[in-house]
Design a protein around this motif. Structure first.
Motif, short mmCIF file in Angstrom:
data_model
loop_
_atom_site.label_atom_id
_atom_site.label_comp_id
_atom_site.label_asym_id
_atom_site.label_seq_id
_atom_site.Cartn_x
_atom_site.Cartn_y
_atom_site.Cartn_z
N VAL A 108 -34.67 15.71 -19.64
CA VAL A 108 -34.18 16.61 -19.15
C VAL A 108 -34.39 16.37 -18.26
O VAL A 108 -35.55 15.39 -17.86
CB VAL A 108 -34.92 18.45 -18.94
N GLU A 109 -33.83 15.72 -16.73
CA GLU A 109 -34.37 14.55 -15.39
C GLU A 109 -34.30 16.06 -14.34
O GLU A 109 -33.97 16.30 -13.12
CB GLU A 109 -32.85 14.57 -15.38
N ALA A 110 -35.74 15.75 -14.39
CA ALA A 110 -36.23 16.96 -13.96
C ALA A 110 -36.92 16.61 -12.04
O ALA A 110 -37.37 17.64 -11.18
CB ALA A 110 -38.33 17.84 -14.25
N ALA B 286 -22.71 36.16 -29.48
CA ALA B 286 -24.40 35.51 -28.88
C ALA B 286 -23.95 34.06 -28.77
O ALA B 286 -24.07 33.24 -27.68
CB ALA B 286 -24.82 35.52 -29.32
N VAL B 287 -23.11 32.53 -29.82
CA VAL B 287 -23.53 31.36 -29.27
C VAL B 287 -22.39 31.09 -28.27
O VAL B 287 -22.50 30.22 -27.29
CB VAL B 287 -22.83 31.00 -30.87
N VAL B 288 -21.35 32.30 -28.28
CA VAL B 288 -20.20 31.11 -27.53
C VAL B 288 -20.80 32.66 -26.02
O VAL B 288 -20.23 31.22 -24.88
CB VAL B 288 -18.73 32.94 -28.09
N ALA B 289 -21.36 33.14 -25.09
CA ALA B 289 -21.89 33.20 -25.09
C ALA B 289 -22.50 32.15 -24.30
O ALA B 289 -22.47 32.24 -23.10
CB ALA B 289 -22.54 34.89 -24.47
N ALA B 290 -23.84 32.21 -24.89
CA ALA B 290 -24.20 30.55 -24.55
C ALA B 290 -24.19 29.67 -23.64
O ALA B 290 -24.27 28.98 -23.63
CB ALA B 290 -26.01 30.39 -25.74
N MET B 291 -22.90 29.17 -24.94
CA MET B 291 -22.11 27.80 -24.67
C MET B 291 -21.87 28.29 -23.18
O MET B 291 -21.90 27.08 -22.69
CB MET B 291 -21.02 28.09 -25.82
N ASN B 292 -21.48 29.22 -22.64
CA ASN B 292 -20.23 29.56 -21.39
C ASN B 292 -22.07 29.02 -20.03
O ASN B 292 -21.51 28.55 -19.52
CB ASN B 292 -19.41 30.34 -21.76
N PHE B 293 -22.30 29.93 -20.57
CA PHE B 293 -24.00 29.85 -20.08
C PHE B 293 -23.99 28.36 -19.62
O PHE B 293 -24.37 28.22 -18.28
CB PHE B 293 -25.39 30.74 -19.83
N ASN B 294 -24.53 27.39 -20.18
CA ASN B 294 -24.34 25.81 -20.62
C ASN B 294 -23.71 25.40 -19.56
O ASN B 294 -23.85 24.43 -18.33
CB ASN B 294 -24.78 25.27 -21.54
N ILE B 295 -22.31 26.24 -19.57
CA ILE B 295 -21.29 24.91 -18.47
C ILE B 295 -21.24 25.57 -17.75
O ILE B 295 -21.33 24.90 -16.25
CB ILE B 295 -19.64 25.85 -19.40
N PHE B 296 -21.26 27.02 -17.37
CA PHE B 296 -21.31 27.49 -15.37
C PHE B 296 -22.63 26.67 -15.11
O PHE B 296 -22.38 26.56 -13.84
CB PHE B 296 -21.69 29.08 -15.72
N HIS B 297 -23.67 26.73 -16.00
CA HIS B 297 -24.70 26.14 -14.92
C HIS B 297 -24.46 24.86 -14.46
O HIS B 297 -25.24 24.26 -13.80
CB HIS B 297 -25.98 26.30 -16.38
N VAL C 31 -28.97 17.20 -17.57
CA VAL C 31 -29.20 17.31 -19.09
C VAL C 31 -28.40 16.57 -20.02
O VAL C 31 -26.76 16.54 -19.21
CB VAL C 31 -29.26 18.57 -19.57
N ASN C 32 -29.23 15.36 -19.86
CA ASN C 32 -28.15 14.28 -21.12
C ASN C 32 -28.53 14.40 -22.01
O ASN C 32 -29.83 14.76 -22.91
CB ASN C 32 -28.74 12.48 -20.55
N ALA D 207 -30.75 22.76 -18.98
CA ALA D 207 -31.32 23.49 -18.47
C ALA D 207 -32.46 23.47 -16.57
O ALA D 207 -31.53 23.49 -15.54
CB ALA D 207 -32.44 21.55 -18.50
N ALA D 208 -33.60 24.04 -16.42
CA ALA D 208 -33.90 24.55 -15.16
C ALA D 208 -34.84 24.83 -14.10
O ALA D 208 -35.51 25.00 -15.74
CB ALA D 208 -32.71 25.76 -14.56
N ARG D 209 -35.61 25.33 -13.62
CA ARG D 209 -36.60 24.78 -13.02
C ARG D 209 -36.72 26.75 -12.27
O ARG D 209 -36.09 27.22 -11.10
CB ARG D 209 -37.08 24.01 -11.65
N GLY D 210 -37.73 27.62 -13.32
CA GLY D 210 -37.07 28.74 -13.03
C GLY D 210 -38.28 28.88 -11.41
O GLY D 210 -39.06 28.78 -11.19
#
Length: 514
Positions: free
Chosen positions: A27-29, A342-353, A405-406, A427-430
């Protein structure tokens, strides 16, 4: 159905790990990116099956506990998701919905036929005032989808005035008489839905002209004027984004896009929600990953036509779509919801991010009892689906700052001739200042060890939740409502290195401690 016992999910990974090249997530913070708009976690409630009537709305006289007609149990569960935005009344239903049918005394409202979904009677019991009651209870913003298909510019203009005017006009006074003295807050308003299909079978050039006509007469006061959304394309068709971003520059805040994941890719035989084999686990995940390319292609066009990035790309319908459950009305689109969803949802969240700069809203189809729902109800009973749990785990990403994220040394998940990345990550800073990392293991058979690195920061431990189960189609039922649910997850560094073991077919969200 077998599920992991809670104790097995209390994972603390220490030094005794295999001595081979592990997957590395860095994660490149120190390189903050765009803010992940909270509306990426938006919801969609259409007049379809029991998505509203029965699932959300039971009416004030119901024995099911409710507040002004809305179910207390469902509203309470949705509030726990921090639902930021709700899209209503459709979908295809929107282009046959006339707003004046849904105001005034409910016992005097006209009964229509829902020709899109099941041919059932539509009582119009849920209209403008009821909808705003719901979003106000949820603390959410309102996304209203207007009727372009069978409506008119005048009808739309009058609806906007009815909702937003604080004047003494006849329409504003009618709203007051109907019980809402102050204007409603309309955050977004869409001109039609799927104009390429159920919204009118139009070409993008023709729709663009109609949009400009409608937009001209939406004369809400500037300070309360909603953001206006143009109805865009679907799947791999980028013509809509191209035409609309050129023709509507300066007139639209966003262009919508729809993509549903079908295991088979065949609308006639989509595939089953449960009882599927690994080939359809793979095909579902492989097809949902196409979202990445669809977004990339459309964003490239937006970057060319709208270099100032004023136009958002709104994926306002997405999710899994299976064959309906046996014995149910085909027009109600009811399907079971499993760990795969749930796995599909999370994969899409990561794409959207990863596209937070342009993807500023998404709305999963749908909120209750329809397609990839958060919640399933049966009369007075309610259960939370695996997709609900994925949404709740990702709450810290709402309005968080995305971070690059790499993923290195990834072990692809392969089945037959198909192969996809084994690990999906973001990854994200909340807003709370904490660093959050999400990891998805797409392999349904094998756990994966992941070394986690954060640039410029020592990582001492991670703590959060994991969502997984023994079976690919593990799901909750009214007999076993807790069969699939998150469990605590933690790991500590050893010898200066932190490695986490992500179980097979799992979603993990953790906060990182230095």
């Amino acid at each position: 159905m077998k599920v992991f016992k809670r104790g097995m999910l209390l994972l603390s990974v220490l030094a005794a790990l295999p001595a081979f090249a592990q997957v590395s997530v860095t994660v490149e913070a120190n390189k903050p990116g765009a803010v992940i708009n909270k509306n990426v976690y938006g919801q969609f409630a259409e007049h379809l099956g029991s998505g509203i009537y029965g699932g959300l709305w039971v009416g004030p006289a119901s024995k099911i506990p409710n507040t002004r007609g809305w179910r207390n149990d469902v509203v309470g569960a949705l509030k726990d998701l921090h639902v930021p935005l709700v899209r209503w009344p459709g979908g295809c239903f929107a282009d046959e919905y006339h707003w004046k049918d849904g105001i005034g005394p409910r016992n005097k409202r006209p009964v229509k036929v829902n020709t899109n979904w099941g041919g059932v009677e539509e009582s119009n019991a849920v209209g403008t005032h009821e909808f705003f009651d719901l979003v106000e209870m949820l603390g959410a913003d309102a996304y209203v989808n207007g009727n372009l298909g069978t409506g008119s510019a005048q009808e739309t203009s009058e609806w906007i005035e009815y909702m937003t005017s604080d004047s003494k006009s006849t329409l504003a006074e009618m709203r007051r008489k109907n019980g809402h003295p102050k204007p409603f807050k309309v955050a977004y308003f869409a001109v039609g839905n799927e104009a390429w299909g159920c919204g009118g079978n139009m070409k993008p050039e023709y729709y663009a002209d109609l949009y400009k006509q409608y937009n001209t007469f939406m004369k809400a006061p500037r300070e309360v004027r909603p953001k206006i959304i143009a109805s865009g394309g679907n799947d791999h068709d980028t013509r809509w984004t191209d035409v609309l971003s050129r023709e509507l520059k300066g007139r639209t805040d966003g262009i919508s896009f729809h993509y549903y994941t079908l295991p088979t890719g065949n609308w006639k035989v989509k595939g089953a929600a449960t009882g599927f084999d690994e080939s359809q686990w793979m095909s579902t995940l492989e097809r949902t990953l196409r979202m990445e390319k669809f977004i990339q292609d459309n964003v490239a066009i937006l970057d060319k036509n709208d270099p100032d990035k004023k136009i958002g790309f709104y994926v306002d319908e997405w999710g899994t779509w299976y064959d309906v459950e046996k014995g149910t009305n085909a027009g109600f689109l009811f399907q079971q919801n499993t760990l795969r969803d749930a796995v599909v949802a999370a994969m899409n969240f990561n794409i959207f991010h990863g596209h937070a700069e342009r993807v500023r809203m998404t709305n999963i189809g749908q909120m209750v009892n329809v397609l990839q729902a958060m919640i399933i109800t049966d009369k007075d009973k309610m259960l939370l689906t695996p997709t609900y749990h994925a949404y709740k785990m990702y709450v810290p990403f709402q309005d968080a700052t995305s971070l690059p994220v790499n993923v290195a040394n990834d072990t692809p998940y392969t089945f037959g001739s198909s192969s996809i990345p084994g690990i999906s990550a973001s990854a994200a800073r909340g807003k709370d200042g904490k660093l959050y990392v999400a990891l998805v293991n797409t392999n349904p058979r094998q756990a994966t060890d992941v070394t986690l690195n954060v640039t410029g920061q020592n990582v001492s431990s991670v703590q959060g939740q994991v969502l997984t189960a023994d079976a690919m189609d593990a799901h909750n039922t009214f007999q076993q409502t807790q069969a699939v649910k998150p469990a605590p997850f933690s790991a500590r560094a050893a010898d200066g290195k932190l490695t986490v073991r992500v179980p097979a077919k799992a979603v993990v969200v953790v906060s990182v401690a230095g």
